[in-house]
Design a protein around this motif. Sequence first.
Motif, PDB file in Angstrom:
ATOM      1  N   LEU A  71      54.118  27.415  36.028  1.00 11.51           N
ATOM      2  CA  LEU A  71      53.571  28.782  35.869  1.00 11.51           C
ATOM      3  C   LEU A  71      52.532  29.112  35.159  1.00 11.51           C
ATOM      4  CD1 LEU A  71      54.448  31.591  37.367  1.00 11.51           C
ATOM      5  CD2 LEU A  71      55.803  31.964  35.328  1.00 11.51           C
ATOM      6  N   TYR A  72      52.619  28.657  33.749  1.00 12.94           N
ATOM      7  CA  TYR A  72      51.686  28.775  32.952  1.00 12.94           C
ATOM      8  C   TYR A  72      50.504  28.125  33.170  1.00 12.94           C
ATOM      9  CZ  TYR A  72      49.240  28.698  28.365  1.00 12.94           C
ATOM     10  OH  TYR A  72      48.419  28.990  27.639  1.00 12.94           O
ATOM     11  N   ALA A  73      50.609  26.881  34.030  1.00 19.84           N
ATOM     12  CA  ALA A  73      49.243  26.371  34.426  1.00 19.84           C
ATOM     13  C   ALA A  73      48.712  27.066  35.669  1.00 19.84           C
ATOM     14  CB  ALA A  73      49.604  24.781  34.861  1.00 19.84           C
ATOM     15  N   GLU A  74      49.548  27.654  36.545  1.00 21.56           N
ATOM     16  CA  GLU A  74      49.088  28.432  37.358  1.00 21.56           C
ATOM     17  C   GLU A  74      48.297  29.705  37.072  1.00 21.56           C
ATOM     18  OE1 GLU A  74      51.305  30.639  41.365  1.00 21.56           O
ATOM     19  OE2 GLU A  74      52.083  29.035  40.885  1.00 21.56           O
ATOM     20  N   PHE A  75      48.782  30.293  36.049  1.00 19.36           N
ATOM     21  CA  PHE A  75      48.172  31.506  35.638  1.00 19.36           C
ATOM     22  C   PHE A  75      46.949  31.041  34.932  1.00 19.36           C
ATOM     23  CE2 PHE A  75      47.769  34.618  31.972  1.00 19.36           C
ATOM     24  CZ  PHE A  75      47.643  35.699  32.917  1.00 19.36           C
ATOM     25  N   GLU A  76      46.886  29.895  34.100  1.00 21.15           N
ATOM     26  CA  GLU A  76      45.536  29.653  33.561  1.00 21.15           C
ATOM     27  C   GLU A  76      44.375  29.595  34.617  1.00 21.15           C
ATOM     28  OE1 GLU A  76      44.629  29.636  30.221  1.00 21.15           O
ATOM     29  OE2 GLU A  76      46.407  30.423  30.054  1.00 21.15           O
ATOM     30  N   ASN A  77      45.069  28.704  35.641  1.00 25.88           N
ATOM     31  CA  ASN A  77      44.134  28.388  36.790  1.00 25.88           C
ATOM     32  C   ASN A  77      43.505  29.922  37.433  1.00 25.88           C
ATOM     33  OD1 ASN A  77      44.072  25.778  36.460  1.00 25.88           O
ATOM     34  ND2 ASN A  77      45.668  25.472  37.913  1.00 25.88           N
ATOM     35  N   TYR A  78      44.615  30.721  37.650  1.00 19.77           N
ATOM     36  CA  TYR A  78      44.038  32.208  38.089  1.00 19.77           C
ATOM     37  C   TYR A  78      43.057  32.813  37.158  1.00 19.77           C
ATOM     38  CZ  TYR A  78      44.720  37.171  39.080  1.00 19.77           C
ATOM     39  OH  TYR A  78      44.395  38.384  39.406  1.00 19.77           O
ATOM     40  N   LYS A  79      43.330  32.849  35.844  1.00 20.98           N
ATOM     41  CA  LYS A  79      42.301  33.395  35.136  1.00 20.98           C
ATOM     42  C   LYS A  79      40.968  32.766  34.946  1.00 20.98           C
ATOM     43  CE  LYS A  79      44.217  33.269  30.828  1.00 20.98           C
ATOM     44  NZ  LYS A  79      44.660  33.410  29.400  1.00 20.98           N
ATOM     45  N   LYS A  80      40.845  31.467  35.075  1.00 22.03           N
ATOM     46  CA  LYS A  80      39.481  30.712  35.436  1.00 22.03           C
ATOM     47  C   LYS A  80      38.930  31.221  36.522  1.00 22.03           C
ATOM     48  CE  LYS A  80      41.043  26.762  32.510  1.00 22.03           C
ATOM     49  NZ  LYS A  80      41.194  25.399  32.649  1.00 22.03           N
ATOM     50  N   ARG A  81      39.693  30.956  37.622  1.00 19.71           N
ATOM     51  CA  ARG A  81      39.105  31.567  39.120  1.00 19.71           C
ATOM     52  C   ARG A  81      38.485  32.853  39.176  1.00 19.71           C
ATOM     53  NH1 ARG A  81      43.498  30.124  41.895  1.00 19.71           N
ATOM     54  NH2 ARG A  81      44.110  32.300  42.106  1.00 19.71           N
ATOM     55  N   THR A  82      39.423  33.843  38.494  1.00 24.17           N
ATOM     56  CA  THR A  82      38.831  35.229  38.552  1.00 24.17           C
ATOM     57  C   THR A  82      37.529  35.327  37.571  1.00 24.17           C
ATOM     58  OG1 THR A  82      40.306  35.846  36.917  1.00 24.17           O
ATOM     59  CG2 THR A  82      41.172  36.195  39.271  1.00 24.17           C
ATOM     60  N   LEU A  83      37.581  34.825  36.405  1.00 30.09           N
ATOM     61  CA  LEU A  83      36.395  34.736  35.614  1.00 30.09           C
ATOM     62  C   LEU A  83      35.037  34.280  36.302  1.00 30.09           C
ATOM     63  CD1 LEU A  83      35.368  35.443  33.048  1.00 30.09           C
ATOM     64  CD2 LEU A  83      35.823  33.124  32.211  1.00 30.09           C
ATOM     65  N   LYS A  84      35.505  33.108  37.018  1.00 32.88           N
ATOM     66  CA  LYS A  84      34.053  32.641  37.892  1.00 32.88           C
ATOM     67  C   LYS A  84      33.697  33.426  38.859  1.00 32.88           C
ATOM     68  CE  LYS A  84      32.967  28.543  40.760  1.00 32.88           C
ATOM     69  NZ  LYS A  84      33.559  27.381  41.447  1.00 32.88           N
ATOM     70  N   GLU A  85      34.638  34.129  39.568  1.00 35.88           N
ATOM     71  CA  GLU A  85      34.445  34.915  40.706  1.00 35.88           C
ATOM     72  C   GLU A  85      33.614  36.313  39.837  1.00 35.88           C
ATOM     73  OE1 GLU A  85      38.023  35.830  42.681  1.00 35.88           O
ATOM     74  OE2 GLU A  85      38.120  34.080  43.621  1.00 35.88           O
ATOM     75  N   LYS A  86      34.074  36.603  38.780  1.00 38.25           N
ATOM     76  CA  LYS A  86      33.493  37.709  38.365  1.00 38.25           C
ATOM     77  C   LYS A  86      32.154  37.694  37.781  1.00 38.25           C
ATOM     78  CE  LYS A  86      37.416  40.233  36.339  1.00 38.25           C
ATOM     79  NZ  LYS A  86      37.911  40.766  35.068  1.00 38.25           N
ATOM     80  N   MET A  87      31.877  36.279  37.564  1.00 42.91           N
ATOM     81  CA  MET A  87      30.447  35.925  36.973  1.00 42.91           C
ATOM     82  C   MET A  87      29.364  35.748  38.153  1.00 42.91           C
ATOM     83  SD  MET A  87      31.259  33.234  33.943  1.00 42.91           S
ATOM     84  CE  MET A  87      29.496  32.988  33.606  1.00 42.91           C
ATOM     85  N   GLU A  88      30.151  35.245  39.318  1.00 39.91           N
ATOM     86  CA  GLU A  88      29.265  35.148  40.621  1.00 39.91           C
ATOM     87  C   GLU A  88      29.028  36.427  41.244  1.00 39.91           C
ATOM     88  OE1 GLU A  88      31.462  32.488  43.501  1.00 39.91           O
ATOM     89  OE2 GLU A  88      30.664  30.867  42.099  1.00 39.91           O
ATOM     90  N   PHE A  89      29.741  37.311  40.958  1.00 43.29           N
ATOM     91  CA  PHE A  89      29.724  38.746  41.616  1.00 43.29           C
ATOM     92  C   PHE A  89      28.408  39.085  40.859  1.00 43.29           C
ATOM     93  CE2 PHE A  89      30.092  43.119  41.364  1.00 43.29           C
ATOM     94  CZ  PHE A  89      30.075  43.342  42.762  1.00 43.29           C
ATOM     95  N   ALA A  90      28.511  39.315  39.579  1.00 47.72           N
ATOM     96  CA  ALA A  90      27.369  39.793  38.617  1.00 47.72           C
ATOM     97  C   ALA A  90      26.164  39.109  38.995  1.00 47.72           C
ATOM     98  CB  ALA A  90      27.800  39.564  37.234  1.00 47.72           C
ATOM     99  N   GLN A  91      26.144  37.747  39.116  1.00 51.51           N
ATOM    100  CA  GLN A  91      25.050  36.979  39.334  1.00 51.51           C
ATOM    101  C   GLN A  91      24.358  37.714  40.692  1.00 51.51           C
ATOM    102  OE1 GLN A  91      25.319  32.950  39.509  1.00 51.51           O
ATOM    103  NE2 GLN A  91      23.412  32.541  38.542  1.00 51.51           N
ATOM    104  N   TYR A  92      25.098  37.750  41.750  1.00 51.43           N
ATOM    105  CA  TYR A  92      24.430  37.758  42.942  1.00 51.43           C
ATOM    106  C   TYR A  92      24.573  39.338  43.500  1.00 51.43           C
ATOM    107  CZ  TYR A  92      24.124  32.922  43.088  1.00 51.43           C
ATOM    108  OH  TYR A  92      23.659  31.475  42.944  1.00 51.43           O
ATOM    109  N   ALA A  93      25.047  40.428  42.578  1.00 52.61           N
ATOM    110  CA  ALA A  93      25.183  41.836  42.999  1.00 52.61           C
ATOM    111  C   ALA A  93      24.048  42.465  43.464  1.00 52.61           C
ATOM    112  CB  ALA A  93      25.777  42.546  41.664  1.00 52.61           C
ATOM    113  N   ASN A  94      22.828  41.877  43.066  1.00 46.62           N
ATOM    114  CA  ASN A  94      21.731  42.600  43.630  1.00 46.62           C
ATOM    115  C   ASN A  94      20.810  41.978  44.689  1.00 46.62           C
ATOM    116  OD1 ASN A  94      20.749  40.535  42.018  1.00 46.62           O
ATOM    117  ND2 ASN A  94      19.572  41.336  40.435  1.00 46.62           N
TER     118      ASN A  94
END
Length: 179
Positions: free
Chosen positions: A50-73
């Motif tokens: 469960l801990y490993a799954e949560f860490e993967n979730y955090k990394k994935r959402t952080l990556k998605e946020k960065m991609e969104f900010a990069q390509y938002a415009n």
Amino acid sequence: MSENKELHEENLNKEGQENLQNEQNTTESVTEQPTAEELLAEEKDRYVRLYAEFENYKKRTLKEKMEFAQYANTEMMIAMLSVLDDFERAIKEIAKSGNESDLKGVELIYQKFKNTLSDKGLKTVEVNVGDEFNVDFHEAITSIPAPSEELKGKIVDVVETGYQLHDRVIRFAKVVTGI
């Protein structure tokens, strides 16, 4: 008839013994409960997963946020490409008329506008006559007979410049290929 009765009783005895044996097996399996160490190991395994799954979730959402900010415009950049094209056409027409001061003024505005878009991640897709046609960056709008043998299957003319926003192509270069 007594024979049938004896066979029937014998079958009942066998069934009774089998049922008794099955009951004993089930009570033995019921009485075999996991030890505290086994339960602890099982729960620890669940926790680690469960801990490993949560860490993967955090990394994935952080990556998605960065991609969104990069390509938002992206939409804004695509809208600005038509203005950039208009500037390029204006520079060509002013260069034909020969008015040097007008040309310099428009070129200065064009360069400032282009540099501002470049600072935000816009890059020109470099295409030259004679380059290999690449579907990842080019869009063939037509094919014409190649003027020479070395231009067969290659780019003969560039009709419209292509652009990338960071690593993504937002507009393919429109080209003419030789056949």
